[in-house]
Design a protein around this motif. Sequence first.
Motif, PDB file in Angstrom:
ATOM      1  N   HIS A  70       8.059 -10.611  11.230  1.00 25.30           N
ATOM      2  CA  HIS A  70       7.887 -10.704   9.776  1.00 25.30           C
ATOM      3  C   HIS A  70       7.013  -9.556   9.276  1.00 25.30           C
ATOM      4  O   HIS A  70       7.335  -8.893   8.281  1.00 25.30           O
ATOM      5  N   ALA A 113       8.810  -6.205   9.454  1.00 18.19           N
ATOM      6  CA  ALA A 113       9.812  -6.059   8.388  1.00 18.19           C
ATOM      7  C   ALA A 113       9.145  -5.704   7.064  1.00 18.19           C
ATOM      8  O   ALA A 113       9.633  -4.843   6.313  1.00 18.19           O
ATOM      9  N   ASP A 114       8.018  -6.355   6.762  1.00 19.51           N
ATOM     10  CA  ASP A 114       7.327  -6.073   5.501  1.00 19.51           C
ATOM     11  C   ASP A 114       6.769  -4.650   5.476  1.00 19.51           C
ATOM     12  O   ASP A 114       6.850  -3.954   4.451  1.00 19.51           O
ATOM     13  N   SER A 119       7.902  -2.111   7.133  1.00 21.73           N
ATOM     14  CA  SER A 119       9.055  -1.207   7.013  1.00 21.73           C
ATOM     15  C   SER A 119       9.528  -1.116   5.572  1.00 21.73           C
ATOM     16  O   SER A 119       9.883  -0.025   5.080  1.00 21.73           O
ATOM     17  N   ARG A 120       9.523  -2.244   4.861  1.00 25.51           N
ATOM     18  CA  ARG A 120       9.932  -2.223   3.455  1.00 25.51           C
ATOM     19  C   ARG A 120       8.954  -1.405   2.615  1.00 25.51           C
ATOM     20  O   ARG A 120       9.354  -0.673   1.707  1.00 25.51           O
ATOM     21  N   ALA A 121       7.660  -1.560   2.911  1.00 23.15           N
ATOM     22  CA  ALA A 121       6.654  -0.789   2.174  1.00 23.15           C
ATOM     23  C   ALA A 121       6.837   0.708   2.415  1.00 23.15           C
ATOM     24  O   ALA A 121       6.761   1.515   1.477  1.00 23.15           O
ATOM     25  N   ALA A 161       9.601   2.224   3.351  1.00 21.56           N
ATOM     26  CA  ALA A 161      10.880   2.656   2.782  1.00 21.56           C
ATOM     27  C   ALA A 161      10.791   2.843   1.273  1.00 21.56           C
ATOM     28  O   ALA A 161      11.490   3.684   0.697  1.00 21.56           O
ATOM     29  N   ALA A 162       9.911   2.082   0.628  1.00 20.48           N
ATOM     30  CA  ALA A 162       9.765   2.186  -0.830  1.00 20.48           C
ATOM     31  C   ALA A 162       9.195   3.531  -1.238  1.00 20.48           C
ATOM     32  O   ALA A 162       9.408   3.988  -2.371  1.00 20.48           O
ATOM     33  N   ALA A 205       1.087  -4.880   2.993  1.00 15.63           N
ATOM     34  CA  ALA A 205       2.275  -5.540   3.546  1.00 15.63           C
ATOM     35  C   ALA A 205       1.946  -6.245   4.852  1.00 15.63           C
ATOM     36  O   ALA A 205       2.363  -7.387   5.091  1.00 15.63           O
TER      37      ALA A 205
END
Length: 383
Positions: free
Chosen positions: A4, A7-8, A10-12, A14-15, A232
């Motif tokens: 979890h 993933a968070d 990675s999203r941060a 990627a943003a 994140a």
Amino acid sequence: MSAHAQADVSRALAAGALQGGGAFTERCHAQLREAVPGSRPFLTTSCTDALEMATLIIGLNPGDEVVMPSWTFSSTANAVALRGAVPVFVDIREDTLNIDPVQAAAAVTPRTRALVCVHYAGVGCDMDTLVGLCRDRNITLIEDAAQAFGATWNGAPLGGFGDFGAFSFHASKNVSCGEGGALHVNRADLVQRADLVWHKGTDRSRFDRGEVQRYEWCALGSSFTPSEATAALLSAQLAEAAAINRARRCAWAYYAELLEGAGSTAHLRLPHIPVEAGHNGHIFAIRTLDQDACERTLEAFRSHGIDARTHYRPLHSSPAGRHYGRSRGRLPVTDAVTGTLIRLPLDAAITRTEQEYVVEILLGASRSADRRARASAQGSSRA
């Protein structure tokens, strides 16, 4: 790192916008508000920053005094000394190792602006007494809850009793993002000033809301906000906080069961939890008969590859403490603790087999120290 959390983060990443104050920061703020209802949290890069932020908000000035326990980390005093104010060190209670309210009350002078209580090992201070003391003396109450996320006093979360509550999310804490913290502001009349301080002394929030065409420097502030990647990671940890604390409390309880069952209280002092305190299992600290027993026990642990340690040197007897602060009278309990305390290995993943091994080594070392002490006493009596 959990899936979890990965993933968070990675999203941060990627943003692309990694500066603080974004969606993950706001998610952390929402989680922290849920943890301490009625409070306004501000995410910071450390508990150190949170404490420094609090002193800026109240406008601590040179010559002001702040009462605090000597048994705490340097950050508690640094936040005060950096404003030119004077940390006033007082003794702790024998049972909990938290600030002694009687000693704290005696240390208050006309120069006292604030009192900092430290919830050592995630065990709550006597908040009923301390809240009343600060209200009666009209001084600010700051909770240094660095070790106490998820802990309670009479069922209410620590960090929510004082005017401010400061938390740590350092790698050594139950809930961690490597380096991180939060300041909870518990007075509505201080939230606007806190927002200015958090935004480097500017009214950036008003600009973000479209209330002004440009923001400007309005007060002293600093850069306290962590990056979105850090937020994140913390958000994922906050989601698991209850489970982490539950696992640590179970491990804490097993240490207590093993040691009490072995009759160890004859030569070891075990931690004490007041009935009002709901602790978070952050530290299981035992105390030995004397400093020699402590050093021999630590050596026994080292020789068996066990990472058990003592804790910090008290602030009143440290070089910077003597330079920047002062003590209110003698601090006998604090002086005794520094040479006799040992923290046993404890985290959410420790196994019962590992704990049993730790206790086996501890009991062997402590009983050996007890035999030496009795033999020495008998030799002295014969002489």
